[in-house]
Enzyme design. Sequence first.
Site, PDB file in Angstrom:
ATOM      1  N   CYS A 234      -4.205   0.655  -2.372  1.00 47.94           N
ATOM      2  CA  CYS A 234      -4.055  -0.607  -1.645  1.00 47.94           C
ATOM      3  C   CYS A 234      -2.925  -1.453  -2.236  1.00 47.94           C
ATOM      4  CB  CYS A 234      -5.352  -1.412  -1.725  1.00 47.94           C
ATOM      5  SG  CYS A 234      -6.656  -0.801  -0.642  1.00 47.94           S
TER       6      CYS A 234
ATOM      7  N   ASN B 212       0.836  -1.195   0.000  1.00 46.26           N
ATOM      8  CA  ASN B 212       0.000   0.000   0.000  1.00 46.26           C
ATOM      9  C   ASN B 212       0.875   1.250   0.000  1.00 46.26           C
ATOM     10  OD1 ASN B 212       0.605  -0.892   2.637  1.00 46.26           O
ATOM     11  ND2 ASN B 212      -1.141   0.160   3.530  1.00 46.26           N
TER      12      ASN B 212
ATOM     13  N   CYS C 259     -10.894  -4.011  -3.603  1.00 47.52           N
ATOM     14  CA  CYS C 259      -9.828  -4.939  -4.024  1.00 47.52           C
ATOM     15  C   CYS C 259     -10.381  -6.316  -4.366  1.00 47.52           C
ATOM     16  CB  CYS C 259      -8.724  -5.010  -2.978  1.00 47.52           C
ATOM     17  SG  CYS C 259      -7.720  -3.513  -3.017  1.00 47.52           S
TER      18      CYS C 259
ATOM     19  N   GLU D 267      -3.075  -4.566  -3.050  1.00 49.88           N
ATOM     20  CA  GLU D 267      -3.588  -5.392  -4.155  1.00 49.88           C
ATOM     21  C   GLU D 267      -3.509  -4.620  -5.468  1.00 49.88           C
ATOM     22  OE1 GLU D 267      -4.940  -4.886  -1.234  1.00 49.88           O
ATOM     23  OE2 GLU D 267      -6.016  -6.625  -0.475  1.00 49.88           O
TER      24      GLU D 267
ATOM     25  N   GLU E  78       0.325   5.179   0.778  1.00 52.14           N
ATOM     26  CA  GLU E  78      -0.594   6.220   1.244  1.00 52.14           C
ATOM     27  C   GLU E  78      -0.088   7.599   0.832  1.00 52.14           C
ATOM     28  OE1 GLU E  78      -1.110   5.431   5.448  1.00 52.14           O
ATOM     29  OE2 GLU E  78      -2.258   3.615   5.018  1.00 52.14           O
TER      30      GLU E  78
ATOM     31  N   CYS F 214     -10.233  -5.396   1.045  1.00 48.41           N
ATOM     32  CA  CYS F 214     -11.364  -4.471   1.048  1.00 48.41           C
ATOM     33  C   CYS F 214     -12.272  -4.774  -0.147  1.00 48.41           C
ATOM     34  CB  CYS F 214     -10.877  -3.023   1.010  1.00 48.41           C
ATOM     35  SG  CYS F 214     -10.270  -2.477  -0.590  1.00 48.41           S
TER      36      CYS F 214
HETATM   37  N1  THU Z   1      -5.301  -1.729   2.584  1.00 41.80           N
HETATM   38  C1  THU Z   1      -4.758  -2.524   1.616  1.00 41.80           C
HETATM   39  O1  THU Z   1      -3.637  -2.288   1.161  1.00 41.80           O
HETATM   40  N2  THU Z   1      -5.471  -3.572   1.178  1.00 41.80           N
HETATM   41  C2  THU Z   1      -6.716  -3.911   1.640  1.00 41.80           C
HETATM   42  O2  THU Z   1      -7.352  -4.820   1.103  1.00 41.80           O
HETATM   43  C3  THU Z   1      -7.271  -3.227   2.809  1.00 41.80           C
HETATM   44  C4  THU Z   1      -6.627  -1.935   3.148  1.00 41.80           C
HETATM   45  C5  THU Z   1      -4.538  -0.562   3.050  1.00 41.80           C
HETATM   46  C6  THU Z   1      -5.124   0.776   2.638  1.00 41.80           C
HETATM   47  C7  THU Z   1      -4.549   1.686   3.692  1.00 41.80           C
HETATM   48  O3  THU Z   1      -3.252   2.103   3.271  1.00 41.80           O
HETATM   49  C8  THU Z   1      -4.390   0.800   4.926  1.00 41.80           C
HETATM   50  O4  THU Z   1      -4.476  -0.542   4.457  1.00 41.80           O
HETATM   51  C9  THU Z   1      -5.460   1.024   5.982  1.00 41.80           C
HETATM   52  O5  THU Z   1      -6.731   0.939   5.444  1.00 41.80           O
END
Ligand code: THU
Length: 133
Positions: free
Chosen positions: A54, A43, A90, A56, A45, A87
């Site tokens: 994300c 991920n 994803c 994925e 940010e 999520c």
């Molecule tokens: N996140 C992912 O990378 N994949 C997911 O399927 C769920 C959430 C990340 C997004 C964000 O950077 C952090 O987790 C918190 O939500």
Amino acid sequence: MNNTSKLFELAKSARQNAHAPYSNFPVGVAILSKEGHFYSGCNVENISYPCGSCAETGAIAAMVAGGDKQITEILVLAEGSELITPCGACRQRIKEFSTPQTLIHLANASGVQKTCTIAELLPLAFAEKDLIK
Ligand code: THU
């Protein structure tokens, strides 16, 4: 090393590179494509929160950029006492490049905690059939 162990190591290494200073929730993902290639992502940010992506998303983008379009196995690695699952967005992204046989491994630092299919993760998914007029 078997494929799942290799995916775990790749996801672990990607997770270590995650840019998650706002959530403090680093995630690593690794993919084995039908062609036998391995890809990974983390991920990323952003100070402008909605600009983040994300793990994925990153791993799938790497796979597509590498010329592959079918996931044989994907491993999602994050830390938590509960089982971590992708999520909703994803799940849809994984579905685009999955078959009913695609293995989706959900892991934490101790290893794979559950393996499931896209049908289990995203039942009644929006799919190509829905676009047929
Ligand atoms: N996140 C992912 O990378 N994949 C997911 O399927 C769920 C959430 C990340 C997004 C964000 O950077 C952090 O987790 C918190 O939500």
